[in-house]
Design a protein around this motif. Structure first.
Motif, PDB file in Angstrom:
ATOM      1  N   THR A   1       0.831  -1.209   0.000  1.00  0.00           N
ATOM      2  CA  THR A   1       0.000   0.000   0.000  1.00  0.00           C
ATOM      3  C   THR A   1       0.860   1.250   0.000  1.00  0.00           C
ATOM      4  O   THR A   1       0.528   2.246  -0.641  1.00  0.00           O
ATOM      5  N   ARG A   2       1.996   1.183   0.699  1.00  0.00           N
ATOM      6  CA  ARG A   2       2.888   2.329   0.736  1.00  0.00           C
ATOM      7  C   ARG A   2       3.760   2.420  -0.507  1.00  0.00           C
ATOM      8  O   ARG A   2       4.573   3.315  -0.660  1.00  0.00           O
ATOM      9  N   GLY A   3       3.628   1.439  -1.416  1.00  0.00           N
ATOM     10  CA  GLY A   3       4.389   1.472  -2.664  1.00  0.00           C
ATOM     11  C   GLY A   3       5.762   0.847  -2.570  1.00  0.00           C
ATOM     12  O   GLY A   3       6.564   0.989  -3.490  1.00  0.00           O
ATOM     13  N   GLU A   4       6.054   0.144  -1.478  1.00  0.00           N
ATOM     14  CA  GLU A   4       7.360  -0.509  -1.343  1.00  0.00           C
ATOM     15  C   GLU A   4       7.440  -1.713  -2.270  1.00  0.00           C
ATOM     16  O   GLU A   4       6.429  -2.348  -2.597  1.00  0.00           O
ATOM     17  N   ASP A   5       8.654  -2.043  -2.686  1.00  0.00           N
ATOM     18  CA  ASP A   5       8.878  -3.212  -3.534  1.00  0.00           C
ATOM     19  C   ASP A   5       8.796  -4.461  -2.663  1.00  0.00           C
ATOM     20  O   ASP A   5       9.605  -4.644  -1.759  1.00  0.00           O
ATOM     21  N   ILE A   6       7.822  -5.308  -2.926  1.00  0.00           N
ATOM     22  CA  ILE A   6       7.653  -6.529  -2.131  1.00  0.00           C
ATOM     23  C   ILE A   6       7.962  -7.779  -2.962  1.00  0.00           C
ATOM     24  O   ILE A   6       7.737  -8.903  -2.517  1.00  0.00           O
ATOM     25  N   SER A   7       8.511  -7.606  -4.154  1.00  0.00           N
ATOM     26  CA  SER A   7       8.756  -8.742  -5.049  1.00  0.00           C
ATOM     27  C   SER A   7       9.704  -9.767  -4.448  1.00  0.00           C
ATOM     28  O   SER A   7       9.589 -10.959  -4.723  1.00  0.00           O
ATOM     29  N   SER A   8      10.632  -9.337  -3.611  1.00  0.00           N
ATOM     30  CA  SER A   8      11.580 -10.284  -3.017  1.00  0.00           C
ATOM     31  C   SER A   8      10.914 -11.220  -2.008  1.00  0.00           C
ATOM     32  O   SER A   8      11.492 -12.224  -1.616  1.00  0.00           O
ATOM     33  N   LEU A   9       9.693 -10.898  -1.626  1.00  0.00           N
ATOM     34  CA  LEU A   9       8.982 -11.728  -0.646  1.00  0.00           C
ATOM     35  C   LEU A   9       8.251 -12.899  -1.299  1.00  0.00           C
ATOM     36  O   LEU A   9       7.688 -13.740  -0.616  1.00  0.00           O
ATOM     37  N   PHE A  10       8.290 -12.966  -2.630  1.00  0.00           N
ATOM     38  CA  PHE A  10       7.597 -14.023  -3.357  1.00  0.00           C
ATOM     39  C   PHE A  10       8.580 -14.806  -4.206  1.00  0.00           C
ATOM     40  O   PHE A  10       9.482 -14.240  -4.812  1.00  0.00           O
ATOM     41  N   SER A  11       8.385 -16.120  -4.265  1.00  0.00           N
ATOM     42  CA  SER A  11       9.292 -16.982  -5.020  1.00  0.00           C
ATOM     43  C   SER A  11       8.850 -17.177  -6.467  1.00  0.00           C
ATOM     44  O   SER A  11       9.612 -17.705  -7.269  1.00  0.00           O
ATOM     45  N   ASN A  12       7.623 -16.798  -6.798  1.00  0.00           N
ATOM     46  CA  ASN A  12       7.040 -17.035  -8.120  1.00  0.00           C
ATOM     47  C   ASN A  12       6.919 -18.515  -8.430  1.00  0.00           C
ATOM     48  O   ASN A  12       6.807 -18.924  -9.577  1.00  0.00           O
ATOM     49  N   LYS A  13       6.971 -19.357  -7.395  1.00  0.00           N
ATOM     50  CA  LYS A  13       6.743 -20.790  -7.533  1.00  0.00           C
ATOM     51  C   LYS A  13       5.384 -21.072  -6.921  1.00  0.00           C
ATOM     52  O   LYS A  13       5.068 -20.590  -5.841  1.00  0.00           O
ATOM     53  N   PHE A  14       4.597 -21.841  -7.625  1.00  0.00           N
ATOM     54  CA  PHE A  14       3.279 -22.161  -7.111  1.00  0.00           C
ATOM     55  C   PHE A  14       2.844 -23.529  -7.603  1.00  0.00           C
ATOM     56  O   PHE A  14       3.407 -24.080  -8.538  1.00  0.00           O
ATOM     57  N   THR A  15       1.856 -24.048  -6.948  1.00  0.00           N
ATOM     58  CA  THR A  15       1.267 -25.323  -7.327  1.00  0.00           C
ATOM     59  C   THR A  15      -0.158 -25.072  -7.788  1.00  0.00           C
ATOM     60  O   THR A  15      -0.917 -24.388  -7.109  1.00  0.00           O
ATOM     61  N   VAL A  16      -0.472 -25.618  -8.931  1.00  0.00           N
ATOM     62  CA  VAL A  16      -1.833 -25.479  -9.445  1.00  0.00           C
ATOM     63  C   VAL A  16      -2.717 -26.456  -8.683  1.00  0.00           C
ATOM     64  O   VAL A  16      -2.439 -27.651  -8.635  1.00  0.00           O
ATOM     65  N   VAL A  17      -3.753 -25.937  -8.079  1.00  0.00           N
ATOM     66  CA  VAL A  17      -4.692 -26.777  -7.345  1.00  0.00           C
ATOM     67  C   VAL A  17      -5.953 -26.892  -8.175  1.00  0.00           C
ATOM     68  O   VAL A  17      -6.615 -25.897  -8.455  1.00  0.00           O
ATOM     69  N   ARG A  18      -6.234 -28.101  -8.574  1.00  0.00           N
ATOM     70  CA  ARG A  18      -7.433 -28.323  -9.374  1.00  0.00           C
ATOM     71  C   ARG A  18      -8.646 -28.332  -8.462  1.00  0.00           C
ATOM     72  O   ARG A  18      -8.552 -28.708  -7.296  1.00  0.00           O
ATOM     73  N   PRO A  19      -9.798 -27.982  -9.003  1.00  0.00           N
ATOM     74  CA  PRO A  19     -11.013 -28.018  -8.189  1.00  0.00           C
ATOM     75  C   PRO A  19     -11.263 -29.423  -7.649  1.00  0.00           C
ATOM     76  O   PRO A  19     -11.027 -30.415  -8.337  1.00  0.00           O
ATOM     77  N   VAL A  20     -11.716 -29.489  -6.439  1.00  0.00           N
ATOM     78  CA  VAL A  20     -11.956 -30.769  -5.774  1.00  0.00           C
ATOM     79  C   VAL A  20     -13.450 -30.964  -5.609  1.00  0.00           C
ATOM     80  O   VAL A  20     -14.177 -30.023  -5.299  1.00  0.00           O
ATOM     81  N   ARG A  21     -13.900 -32.179  -5.813  1.00  0.00           N
ATOM     82  CA  ARG A  21     -15.306 -32.514  -5.578  1.00  0.00           C
ATOM     83  C   ARG A  21     -15.369 -33.518  -4.448  1.00  0.00           C
ATOM     84  O   ARG A  21     -14.615 -34.481  -4.422  1.00  0.00           O
ATOM     85  N   ARG A  22     -16.245 -33.290  -3.531  1.00  0.00           N
ATOM     86  CA  ARG A  22     -16.427 -34.187  -2.396  1.00  0.00           C
ATOM     87  C   ARG A  22     -17.341 -35.327  -2.807  1.00  0.00           C
ATOM     88  O   ARG A  22     -18.351 -35.124  -3.473  1.00  0.00           O
ATOM     89  N   VAL A  23     -16.960 -36.553  -2.436  1.00  0.00           N
ATOM     90  CA  VAL A  23     -17.771 -37.733  -2.725  1.00  0.00           C
ATOM     91  C   VAL A  23     -17.919 -38.575  -1.459  1.00  0.00           C
ATOM     92  O   VAL A  23     -17.103 -38.485  -0.549  1.00  0.00           O
ATOM     93  N   ASN A  24     -18.949 -39.367  -1.445  1.00  0.00           N
ATOM     94  CA  ASN A  24     -19.156 -40.315  -0.343  1.00  0.00           C
ATOM     95  C   ASN A  24     -18.879 -41.709  -0.863  1.00  0.00           C
ATOM     96  O   ASN A  24     -19.286 -42.064  -1.972  1.00  0.00           O
ATOM     97  N   VAL A  25     -18.192 -42.508  -0.063  1.00  0.00           N
ATOM     98  CA  VAL A  25     -17.869 -43.878  -0.434  1.00  0.00           C
ATOM     99  C   VAL A  25     -18.221 -44.778   0.741  1.00  0.00           C
ATOM    100  O   VAL A  25     -17.840 -44.494   1.879  1.00  0.00           O
ATOM    101  N   ASP A  26     -18.937 -45.843   0.462  1.00  0.00           N
ATOM    102  CA  ASP A  26     -19.257 -46.822   1.496  1.00  0.00           C
ATOM    103  C   ASP A  26     -18.172 -47.884   1.516  1.00  0.00           C
ATOM    104  O   ASP A  26     -17.848 -48.476   0.477  1.00  0.00           O
ATOM    105  N   LEU A  27     -17.587 -48.126   2.688  1.00  0.00           N
ATOM    106  CA  LEU A  27     -16.531 -49.120   2.856  1.00  0.00           C
ATOM    107  C   LEU A  27     -16.891 -50.068   3.985  1.00  0.00           C
ATOM    108  O   LEU A  27     -17.581 -49.690   4.930  1.00  0.00           O
ATOM    109  N   THR A  28     -16.376 -51.277   3.901  1.00  0.00           N
ATOM    110  CA  THR A  28     -16.601 -52.233   4.990  1.00  0.00           C
ATOM    111  C   THR A  28     -15.755 -51.830   6.198  1.00  0.00           C
ATOM    112  O   THR A  28     -14.767 -51.088   6.063  1.00  0.00           O
ATOM    113  N   GLN A  29     -16.132 -52.346   7.349  1.00  0.00           N
ATOM    114  CA  GLN A  29     -15.364 -52.056   8.558  1.00  0.00           C
ATOM    115  C   GLN A  29     -13.935 -52.570   8.421  1.00  0.00           C
ATOM    116  O   GLN A  29     -12.989 -51.940   8.881  1.00  0.00           O
TER     117      GLN A  29
END
Length: 80
Positions: free
Chosen positions: A8-36
């Motif tokens: 907000t003050r206009g300082e350079d904050i680029s050194s605080l980020f690595s520019n490395k990221f992981t793409v997270v795909r959308p997740v869908r919740r499912v129910n699965v019936d399993l035996t004990q």
């Protein structure tokens, strides 16, 4: 001081980020019936690996899907 305040003050904050990221795909919740028995096996493996039951299920499912894909692609190549 927070990053947002510096930016907000206009300082350079680029050194605080690595520019490395992981793409997270959308997740869908499912129910699965399993035996004990299956739940017990999953919980035992999760405890042994010190991870959640969900992590074990996702890992095993990913391995099974990958193996199935390899098997299917191998059969396609053999038929040519």
């Amino acid at each position: 001081m927070r990053i947002s305040e510096k930016a907000t003050r206009g300082e350079d904050i680029s050194s605080l980020f690595s520019n490395k990221f992981t793409v997270v795909r959308p997740v869908r919740r499912v129910n699965v019936d399993l035996t004990q028995g299956m739940l017990s096996e999953l919980d035992a493996r999760a405890a042994r690996l010190n991870v959640s039951r969900q992590a074990v299920i996702k890992t095993l499912l990913r391995q099974a899907l990958d193996q199935n894909n390899l098997t299917r692609s191998g059969k396609k190549q053999q038929s040519h």
